[in-house]
Design a protein around this motif. Structure first.
Motif, PDB file in Angstrom:
ATOM      1  N   ALA A  20      -2.004   8.474  28.057  1.00 10.94           N
ATOM      2  CA  ALA A  20      -2.574   7.391  28.861  1.00 10.94           C
ATOM      3  C   ALA A  20      -3.659   6.698  28.034  1.00 10.94           C
ATOM      4  O   ALA A  20      -4.627   7.334  27.628  1.00 10.94           O
ATOM      5  N   LEU A  21      -3.483   5.398  27.757  1.00 10.67           N
ATOM      6  CA  LEU A  21      -4.440   4.650  26.933  1.00 10.67           C
ATOM      7  C   LEU A  21      -5.117   3.563  27.757  1.00 10.67           C
ATOM      8  O   LEU A  21      -4.459   2.866  28.542  1.00 10.67           O
ATOM      9  N   ARG A  22      -6.426   3.394  27.522  1.00 12.15           N
ATOM     10  CA  ARG A  22      -7.138   2.349  28.263  1.00 12.15           C
ATOM     11  C   ARG A  22      -8.264   1.794  27.418  1.00 12.15           C
ATOM     12  O   ARG A  22      -8.932   2.522  26.678  1.00 12.15           O
ATOM     13  N   VAL A  23      -8.502   0.471  27.524  1.00 16.61           N
ATOM     14  CA  VAL A  23      -9.640  -0.191  26.863  1.00 16.61           C
ATOM     15  C   VAL A  23     -10.645  -0.548  27.956  1.00 16.61           C
ATOM     16  O   VAL A  23     -10.405  -1.468  28.750  1.00 16.61           O
ATOM     17  N   PRO A  24     -11.757   0.187  28.032  1.00 16.21           N
ATOM     18  CA  PRO A  24     -12.710  -0.066  29.120  1.00 16.21           C
ATOM     19  C   PRO A  24     -13.477  -1.368  28.905  1.00 16.21           C
ATOM     20  O   PRO A  24     -13.769  -1.740  27.762  1.00 16.21           O
ATOM     21  N   ASN A  25     -13.793  -2.048  29.989  1.00 19.76           N
ATOM     22  CA  ASN A  25     -14.507  -3.320  29.885  1.00 19.76           C
ATOM     23  C   ASN A  25     -15.975  -3.142  30.254  1.00 19.76           C
ATOM     24  O   ASN A  25     -16.425  -3.591  31.302  1.00 19.76           O
ATOM     25  N   HIS A  26     -16.680  -2.423  29.384  1.00 15.40           N
ATOM     26  CA  HIS A  26     -18.108  -2.194  29.616  1.00 15.40           C
ATOM     27  C   HIS A  26     -18.811  -2.296  28.264  1.00 15.40           C
ATOM     28  O   HIS A  26     -18.455  -1.568  27.330  1.00 15.40           O
ATOM     29  N   PRO A  27     -19.812  -3.198  28.131  1.00 17.74           N
ATOM     30  CA  PRO A  27     -20.392  -3.475  26.814  1.00 17.74           C
ATOM     31  C   PRO A  27     -20.951  -2.236  26.106  1.00 17.74           C
ATOM     32  O   PRO A  27     -20.705  -2.051  24.907  1.00 17.74           O
ATOM     33  N   LEU A  28     -21.667  -1.389  26.860  1.00 21.71           N
ATOM     34  CA  LEU A  28     -22.274  -0.215  26.220  1.00 21.71           C
ATOM     35  C   LEU A  28     -21.189   0.777  25.789  1.00 21.71           C
ATOM     36  O   LEU A  28     -21.257   1.369  24.694  1.00 21.71           O
ATOM     37  N   CYS A  29     -20.193   0.930  26.623  1.00 19.75           N
ATOM     38  CA  CYS A  29     -19.086   1.843  26.305  1.00 19.75           C
ATOM     39  C   CYS A  29     -18.314   1.335  25.083  1.00 19.75           C
ATOM     40  O   CYS A  29     -17.952   2.117  24.198  1.00 19.75           O
ATOM     41  N   LEU A  30     -18.094   0.019  25.035  1.00 20.31           N
ATOM     42  CA  LEU A  30     -17.374  -0.550  23.888  1.00 20.31           C
ATOM     43  C   LEU A  30     -18.190  -0.397  22.607  1.00 20.31           C
ATOM     44  O   LEU A  30     -17.643  -0.078  21.545  1.00 20.31           O
ATOM     45  N   SER A  31     -19.524  -0.607  22.685  1.00 24.64           N
ATOM     46  CA  SER A  31     -20.363  -0.400  21.483  1.00 24.64           C
ATOM     47  C   SER A  31     -20.252   1.030  21.005  1.00 24.64           C
ATOM     48  O   SER A  31     -20.189   1.290  19.797  1.00 24.64           O
ATOM     49  N   LEU A  32     -20.253   1.958  21.957  1.00 31.17           N
ATOM     50  CA  LEU A  32     -20.133   3.370  21.586  1.00 31.17           C
ATOM     51  C   LEU A  32     -18.803   3.611  20.869  1.00 31.17           C
ATOM     52  O   LEU A  32     -18.768   4.197  19.779  1.00 31.17           O
ATOM     53  N   LEU A  33     -17.714   3.126  21.466  1.00 32.79           N
ATOM     54  CA  LEU A  33     -16.388   3.335  20.853  1.00 32.79           C
ATOM     55  C   LEU A  33     -16.318   2.708  19.462  1.00 32.79           C
ATOM     56  O   LEU A  33     -15.697   3.250  18.547  1.00 32.79           O
ATOM     57  N   GLN A  34     -16.987   1.555  19.299  1.00 32.13           N
ATOM     58  CA  GLN A  34     -16.964   0.887  17.990  1.00 32.13           C
ATOM     59  C   GLN A  34     -17.695   1.690  16.925  1.00 32.13           C
ATOM     60  O   GLN A  34     -17.418   1.553  15.739  1.00 32.13           O
ATOM     61  N   GLN A  35     -18.646   2.513  17.353  1.00 32.53           N
ATOM     62  CA  GLN A  35     -19.430   3.268  16.372  1.00 32.53           C
ATOM     63  C   GLN A  35     -18.892   4.672  16.125  1.00 32.53           C
ATOM     64  O   GLN A  35     -19.476   5.430  15.361  1.00 32.53           O
ATOM     65  N   LEU A  36     -17.796   5.015  16.791  1.00 30.52           N
ATOM     66  CA  LEU A  36     -17.217   6.348  16.602  1.00 30.52           C
ATOM     67  C   LEU A  36     -15.904   6.236  15.829  1.00 30.52           C
ATOM     68  O   LEU A  36     -15.134   5.301  16.045  1.00 30.52           O
ATOM     69  N   PRO A  37     -15.627   7.209  14.957  1.00 31.29           N
ATOM     70  CA  PRO A  37     -14.362   7.163  14.203  1.00 31.29           C
ATOM     71  C   PRO A  37     -13.193   7.778  14.979  1.00 31.29           C
ATOM     72  O   PRO A  37     -12.139   8.042  14.392  1.00 31.29           O
ATOM     73  N   PHE A  38     -13.362   8.036  16.273  1.00 34.25           N
ATOM     74  CA  PHE A  38     -12.275   8.635  17.076  1.00 34.25           C
ATOM     75  C   PHE A  38     -12.323   8.034  18.482  1.00 34.25           C
ATOM     76  O   PHE A  38     -13.364   7.561  18.926  1.00 34.25           O
ATOM     77  N   PRO A  39     -11.183   8.057  19.199  1.00 32.09           N
ATOM     78  CA  PRO A  39     -11.167   7.593  20.590  1.00 32.09           C
ATOM     79  C   PRO A  39     -11.725   8.672  21.515  1.00 32.09           C
ATOM     80  O   PRO A  39     -11.889   9.823  21.093  1.00 32.09           O
ATOM     81  N   LEU A  40     -11.996   8.318  22.754  1.00 34.51           N
ATOM     82  CA  LEU A  40     -12.618   9.265  23.686  1.00 34.51           C
ATOM     83  C   LEU A  40     -11.680   9.614  24.844  1.00 34.51           C
ATOM     84  O   LEU A  40     -11.253   8.725  25.597  1.00 34.51           O
ATOM     85  N   ALA A  41     -11.378  10.897  24.960  1.00 32.22           N
ATOM     86  CA  ALA A  41     -10.659  11.364  26.152  1.00 32.22           C
ATOM     87  C   ALA A  41     -11.687  11.490  27.261  1.00 32.22           C
ATOM     88  O   ALA A  41     -12.771  12.028  27.038  1.00 32.22           O
ATOM     89  N   ALA A  42     -11.374  10.965  28.435  1.00 30.05           N
ATOM     90  CA  ALA A  42     -12.347  11.061  29.529  1.00 30.05           C
ATOM     91  C   ALA A  42     -11.693  10.957  30.896  1.00 30.05           C
ATOM     92  O   ALA A  42     -11.048   9.965  31.197  1.00 30.05           O
ATOM     93  N   PRO A  43     -11.863  11.991  31.715  1.00 34.47           N
ATOM     94  CA  PRO A  43     -11.557  11.866  33.132  1.00 34.47           C
ATOM     95  C   PRO A  43     -12.808  11.337  33.828  1.00 34.47           C
ATOM     96  O   PRO A  43     -13.833  11.137  33.176  1.00 34.47           O
ATOM     97  N   SER A  44     -12.732  11.094  35.126  1.00 34.02           N
ATOM     98  CA  SER A  44     -13.931  10.682  35.849  1.00 34.02           C
ATOM     99  C   SER A  44     -14.958  11.823  35.803  1.00 34.02           C
ATOM    100  O   SER A  44     -14.594  12.999  35.794  1.00 34.02           O
ATOM    101  N   ALA A  45     -16.253  11.461  35.771  1.00 32.89           N
ATOM    102  CA  ALA A  45     -17.314  12.444  35.504  1.00 32.89           C
ATOM    103  C   ALA A  45     -17.828  13.106  36.782  1.00 32.89           C
ATOM    104  O   ALA A  45     -19.024  13.115  37.057  1.00 32.89           O
ATOM    105  N   ASN A  46     -16.903  13.658  37.549  1.00 33.39           N
ATOM    106  CA  ASN A  46     -17.267  14.371  38.772  1.00 33.39           C
ATOM    107  C   ASN A  46     -16.643  15.758  38.724  1.00 33.39           C
ATOM    108  O   ASN A  46     -15.617  15.949  38.067  1.00 33.39           O
ATOM    109  N   PRO A  47     -17.244  16.726  39.447  1.00 35.72           N
ATOM    110  CA  PRO A  47     -16.558  18.012  39.558  1.00 35.72           C
ATOM    111  C   PRO A  47     -15.170  17.763  40.167  1.00 35.72           C
ATOM    112  O   PRO A  47     -15.015  16.869  41.005  1.00 35.72           O
ATOM    113  N   PHE A  48     -14.174  18.503  39.755  1.00 28.06           N
ATOM    114  CA  PHE A  48     -12.787  18.270  40.148  1.00 28.06           C
ATOM    115  C   PHE A  48     -12.657  18.166  41.673  1.00 28.06           C
ATOM    116  O   PHE A  48     -13.145  19.011  42.412  1.00 28.06           O
TER     117      PHE A  48
END
Ligand code: TXA
Ligand code: MG
Length: 326
Positions: free
Chosen positions: A116-144
């Protein structure tokens, strides 16, 4: 679980870059909901997501990339229909299921040949992704199983001590998870309704789409498990005026679209959009559910929303919150 970290909240990217590069887990803002992120190419890092979240390993994770042009690094092939959608909606609240390349660990996809691939539309998140040499796996940040977080404070409530850092990007503007799509037999299949409406997708490809969001025999995505997005307080969907009378002895909260239900004395009401705007209502839904859940109520009554545009995704999340108590 023990408190392993003293969790910090901040708007600086550096701590996020530092921890993610050390294979730790960091909460990140996106336009939909906050994500619990780790290096998607490292099985070690991804394992820590499942631990922090208490998430079963059979639930695959979305891989967040900085630009749709990167998709071919992780996908074997991209169906033309999905490229059309990506051109229109990326960056944005839409996730594409595509055949994975070997560099994506099986743990990320729970053994599935699709990622599952997604390009998030959030400026801070995009800056973070641009500064990392790898993509980020992420589920929603809540307890299951619980309601997804739309502020850094929500993340802290659920994961304090379990992660070192929460990157604070403010309140999520969409407020509902991404729409998940794939292509099967030249048709777009929607696996989870979310931030991009089914109507917008159909208009973009000039064709109808196949809705495959209620496959209860064989749930293929976590969003399809019944007890997802649930409040601890029992929640039922229906006509608040009728249900309020039926449950007269109880302390009641109401999740409403435009109505303020002033006549229902004693009820605590969350009106999601007095302007009758479904996008605005979607953006307010999870905050309202969390507030209602913290209010010491016996019962939450939610209206049925119009089954169109983001109303579909609102109804879907309310329906899942209700399912646990059937
Ligand atoms: O908006 C969103 O999608 C947010 C933000 C953080 O990006 N993420 C999110 O993740 O909602 P999560 O894990 O709560 O839900 C992702 C859904 C799950 O239902 C998961 O099973 C499905 O995506 N999914 C991920 N990879 C998949 C795969 N390879 N095949 C089928 N479903 C997959
Ligand atoms: Mg989730």
């Amino acid at each position: 679980m023990d408190h392993l970290f003293s969790t910090k909240i901040g708007t600086e990217l550096e701590p996020a870059i530092h921890f993610l590069s050390a294979n730790e887990v960091v909460a990140i803002p996106t336009e939909t909901v906050y994500g619990l992120a780790a290096n998607a190419l490292s099985e070690n890092a991804v394992l820590k997501i499942f631990e922090a979240k208490n998430r079963p390993h059979f639930n695959p994770l979305i891989v967040h990339i900085k630009d749709w042009k990167e998709a071919s690094n992780y996908a074997e092939t991209i169906p033309a229909l999905l490229s059309t959608l990506a051109e229109n909606f990326c960056p944005g609240p839409i996730t594409f299921l595509v055949p994975k390349k070997d560099c994506i660990p099986d743990l990320v996809t729970a053994g599935s040949p699709y990622v599952a691939l997604r390009v998030p539309n959030h400026p801070l998140c995009l800056s973070l992704l641009q500064q990392l040499p790898f993509p980020l796996a992420a589920p929603s940040a809540n307890p299951f199983g619980y309601v997804s977080p739309v502020t850094a404070a929500h993340v802290l409530q659920g994961l304090n001590g379990k992660i070192p850092y929460i990157l604070d990007g403010g309140t999520c503007s969409i407020g509902l998870e991404s729409t998940i799509v794939s292509v099967d037999q030249h048709k777009v299949v929607v696996h989870r309704v979310g931030g991009i409406s089914v109507e917008a997708i159909a208009a973009c490809i000039n064709d109808s789409v196949v809705l495959q969001t209620h496959n209860e025999q064989a749930p293929t995505t976590a969003g399809q498990l019944k007890s997802h997005y649930a409040t601890h307080t029992p929640l039922i969907i229906g006509d608040p005026a009728l249900l309020f009378k039926e449950h007269a002895a109880k302390k009641i909260g109401i999740i409403a679209f435009t109505n303020t239900y002033e006549a229902l004395q004693g009820a605590q009401v969350w009106t999601l959009s007095s302007q009758h705007n479904l996008s605005a209502a979607a953006a307010n839904l999870f905050r309202a559910l969390r507030e209602a859940d913290a209010y010491g109520l016996d019962l939450i009554i939610a209206e049925r929303f119009p089954d169109q545009d983001l109303g579909r995704a609102i109804n879907d999340r309310l329906h899942r919150a209700q399912a646990l108590f059937k």
